[in-house]
Write a protein that holds these residues in place. Structure first.
Motif, short mmCIF file in Angstrom:
data_model
loop_
_atom_site.label_atom_id
_atom_site.label_comp_id
_atom_site.label_asym_id
_atom_site.label_seq_id
_atom_site.Cartn_x
_atom_site.Cartn_y
_atom_site.Cartn_z
N TYR A 11 0.82 -1.22 0.00
CA TYR A 11 0.00 0.00 0.00
C TYR A 11 0.85 1.27 0.00
CZ TYR A 11 -3.30 -3.58 1.53
OH TYR A 11 -4.04 -4.73 1.63
N ASP A 12 2.07 1.17 -0.53
CA ASP A 12 2.94 2.34 -0.62
C ASP A 12 2.68 3.02 -1.96
OD1 ASP A 12 4.87 4.28 -0.63
OD2 ASP A 12 6.57 2.92 -0.31
N TYR A 13 1.55 3.71 -2.03
CA TYR A 13 1.17 4.33 -3.30
C TYR A 13 2.04 5.54 -3.61
CZ TYR A 13 -2.86 1.30 -2.65
OH TYR A 13 -3.67 0.20 -2.46
N GLY A 14 2.57 6.19 -2.58
CA GLY A 14 3.46 7.32 -2.81
C GLY A 14 4.75 6.87 -3.48
N GLY A 15 5.33 5.75 -3.01
CA GLY A 15 6.53 5.23 -3.62
C GLY A 15 6.30 4.77 -5.05
N LEU A 19 5.37 8.69 -16.49
CA LEU A 19 4.20 7.84 -16.74
C LEU A 19 3.08 8.11 -15.74
CD1 LEU A 19 6.04 4.46 -17.47
CD2 LEU A 19 4.83 5.92 -19.13
N GLU A 20 3.16 9.26 -15.08
CA GLU A 20 2.12 9.56 -14.09
C GLU A 20 0.76 9.82 -14.74
OE1 GLU A 20 3.95 13.54 -15.14
OE2 GLU A 20 4.60 11.46 -14.90
N ASP A 21 0.80 10.28 -16.00
CA ASP A 21 -0.45 10.60 -16.70
C ASP A 21 -0.91 9.39 -17.53
OD1 ASP A 21 -2.64 12.06 -17.48
OD2 ASP A 21 -1.61 13.09 -19.11
N THR A 22 -0.99 8.23 -16.87
CA THR A 22 -1.46 6.99 -17.49
C THR A 22 -2.52 6.40 -16.57
OG1 THR A 22 0.21 5.67 -16.33
CG2 THR A 22 0.80 6.54 -18.52
N ASP A 23 -3.22 5.39 -17.02
CA ASP A 23 -4.24 4.77 -16.16
C ASP A 23 -3.65 4.22 -14.87
OD1 ASP A 23 -6.28 5.49 -17.81
OD2 ASP A 23 -6.65 3.49 -18.64
N PRO A 24 -2.52 3.50 -14.90
CA PRO A 24 -1.93 3.08 -13.62
C PRO A 24 -1.57 4.27 -12.73
CG PRO A 24 -0.97 1.83 -15.43
CD PRO A 24 -1.80 2.91 -16.05
N GLY A 25 -1.04 5.34 -13.36
CA GLY A 25 -0.68 6.52 -12.59
C GLY A 25 -1.89 7.17 -11.93
N HIS A 26 -2.99 7.27 -12.68
CA HIS A 26 -4.20 7.89 -12.12
C HIS A 26 -4.78 7.04 -10.99
CE1 HIS A 26 -3.87 10.86 -15.14
NE2 HIS A 26 -4.41 10.18 -16.13
N LEU A 27 -4.77 5.72 -11.16
CA LEU A 27 -5.30 4.85 -10.12
C LEU A 27 -4.43 4.89 -8.86
CD1 LEU A 27 -6.50 1.68 -12.06
CD2 LEU A 27 -7.91 3.21 -10.68
N ILE A 28 -3.12 4.89 -9.06
CA ILE A 28 -2.22 4.98 -7.91
C ILE A 28 -2.41 6.31 -7.19
CG2 ILE A 28 0.22 5.26 -7.30
CD1 ILE A 28 0.83 3.08 -9.42
N ASN A 29 -2.57 7.38 -7.93
CA ASN A 29 -2.81 8.68 -7.30
C ASN A 29 -4.15 8.69 -6.57
OD1 ASN A 29 -0.83 10.70 -7.29
ND2 ASN A 29 -1.03 11.02 -9.50
N SER A 30 -5.15 8.07 -7.16
CA SER A 30 -6.46 7.99 -6.51
C SER A 30 -6.34 7.29 -5.16
CB SER A 30 -7.46 7.26 -7.41
OG SER A 30 -8.73 7.22 -6.79
N CYS A 31 -5.61 6.18 -5.14
CA CYS A 31 -5.39 5.45 -3.88
C CYS A 31 -4.54 6.28 -2.92
CB CYS A 31 -4.70 4.12 -4.16
SG CYS A 31 -5.70 2.92 -5.07
N ARG A 32 -3.55 6.95 -3.46
CA ARG A 32 -2.63 7.75 -2.62
C ARG A 32 -3.39 8.80 -1.82
NH1 ARG A 32 1.56 12.06 -3.77
NH2 ARG A 32 0.63 12.36 -5.82
N TYR A 33 -4.36 9.43 -2.45
CA TYR A 33 -5.13 10.46 -1.74
C TYR A 33 -6.24 9.86 -0.89
CZ TYR A 33 -2.57 14.05 -4.20
OH TYR A 33 -1.57 14.86 -4.66
N ALA A 34 -6.81 8.75 -1.34
CA ALA A 34 -7.89 8.13 -0.56
C ALA A 34 -7.40 7.64 0.79
CB ALA A 34 -8.52 6.98 -1.35
N VAL A 35 -6.20 7.02 0.84
CA VAL A 35 -5.72 6.50 2.11
C VAL A 35 -5.40 7.63 3.09
CG1 VAL A 35 -4.82 4.36 1.11
CG2 VAL A 35 -3.31 6.35 1.32
N LEU A 85 6.71 5.93 -11.20
CA LEU A 85 6.06 6.28 -12.47
C LEU A 85 6.41 7.71 -12.88
CD1 LEU A 85 2.47 4.72 -12.17
CD2 LEU A 85 4.43 3.88 -13.47
N LEU A 86 6.49 8.59 -11.90
CA LEU A 86 6.83 9.99 -12.18
C LEU A 86 8.23 10.08 -12.80
CD1 LEU A 86 5.79 12.93 -11.84
CD2 LEU A 86 6.93 12.96 -9.62
N ALA A 87 9.16 9.27 -12.31
CA ALA A 87 10.53 9.29 -12.82
C ALA A 87 10.58 8.85 -14.29
CB ALA A 87 11.41 8.37 -11.97
#
Length: 265
Positions: A15-19, A29-45, A24-26
């Motif tokens: 559950y280390d969505y920030g890591g 690839l942050e603006d991809t479906d995996p990136g958006h889902l990871i960001n969604s989880c990152r803020y939800a937690v 992905l940011l490096a």
């Protein structure tokens, strides 16, 4: 192809969505479906549900139609409205995430918040039986609950939990579910766990908290989740225990398939 896919899988598993987002940011690839889902989880937690929902809305049309995404969207809307089942589900998942991440001070903070939320919910069920309960309602505010306890029930304890516990013991003597929940939440081991929270940096002191401390007081920390789940069952509240497991599975599927969604999975 996403580099370090195996590392991202491992981070998500914990559950280390920030890591995972940083990797992905490096790779831009942050603006991809995996990136958006990871960001969604990152803020939800972190209980930023509106921003979490905004990232879901940035998903491709195909991924937005995925049943996991649709279910998550409904859940987020429930969280934003403060619906009890959504709130307790998220708190339960958050407790689990803190255990997996070995973040025991934050775990104790969630334990305390969960206990307080249960007492507040029981109180409003008792005094407002015909009113739909939302956790974002003013009735959930401490000062409003304490005012009712003082004016209507002559209970003058300034601690919300102890005040409501007194109310249950005095005015809900025939409400077996409430009495049973009060007993679960008032055991010596629960009180000692809360005292440990109060002595920590998120309470009133600077005491550290280790896994050994939790085991000494309560046994396996997952036993806390078991006790809270029993309380929710007695209140006839249904919880979703697999929200992040489903999302993790979808994220890993998207990563393994180059970021493309599949609405049938």
């Amino acid at each position: 192809m996403i580099d370090n896919a195996a590392v991202i899988h491992k981070l998500i598993e914990r559950y280390d969505y920030g890591g995972a987002h940083d990797l992905l940011l490096a790779q831009s690839l942050e603006d991809t479906d995996p990136g958006h889902l990871i960001n969604s989880c990152r803020y939800a937690v972190n209980f930023d549900f509106e921003r979490s929902l905004r990232y879901l809305n940035q998903l491709s049309p195909e991924t937005r139609q995925h049943k996991t995404v649709e279910k998550t969207r409904r859940h987020l809307l429930g969280l934003i409205r403060g619906e009890p089942e959504a709130i307790f589900s998220e708190l339960m998942e958050n407790l689990k995430i803190q255990i997996v991440g070995e973040e025991y001070i934050d775990f104790l903070g969630r334990v305390y918040r969960f206990k307080e939320a249960l007492y507040k919910y029981m109180f409003l069920l008792a005094v407002k039986p015909d009113r739909k309960i939302y956790f974002v309602n003013d009735m959930m505010v401490k000062r409003n609950i304490l005012r009712i306890l003082k004016k209507q029930y002559k209970i003058y304890n300034n601690n919300t939990i102890y005040g409501i516990a007194s109310f249950i013991q005095k005015y809900q003597k025939h409400n077996e579910p409430f009495l049973k929940i009060d007993r679960i939440l008032s055991t010596n081991k629960m009180e000692e766990l809360i005292d440990l929270r109060h002595s920590s940096i998120i309470g009133h002191g600077f005491k550290g908290v280790s896994e050994e401390d939790i085991y000494r007081i309560y046994g396996n920390p997952y036993h806390v989740l078991d006790d809270y789940e029993e309380c929710l069952e007695r209140l006839k509240l249904r919880i979703d225990k697999y929200k992040y497991a489903r999302l993790n599975e979808l994220i890993c599927h998207l990563i393994d398939n180059g970021g493309d969604g599949d609405s049938d999975d």
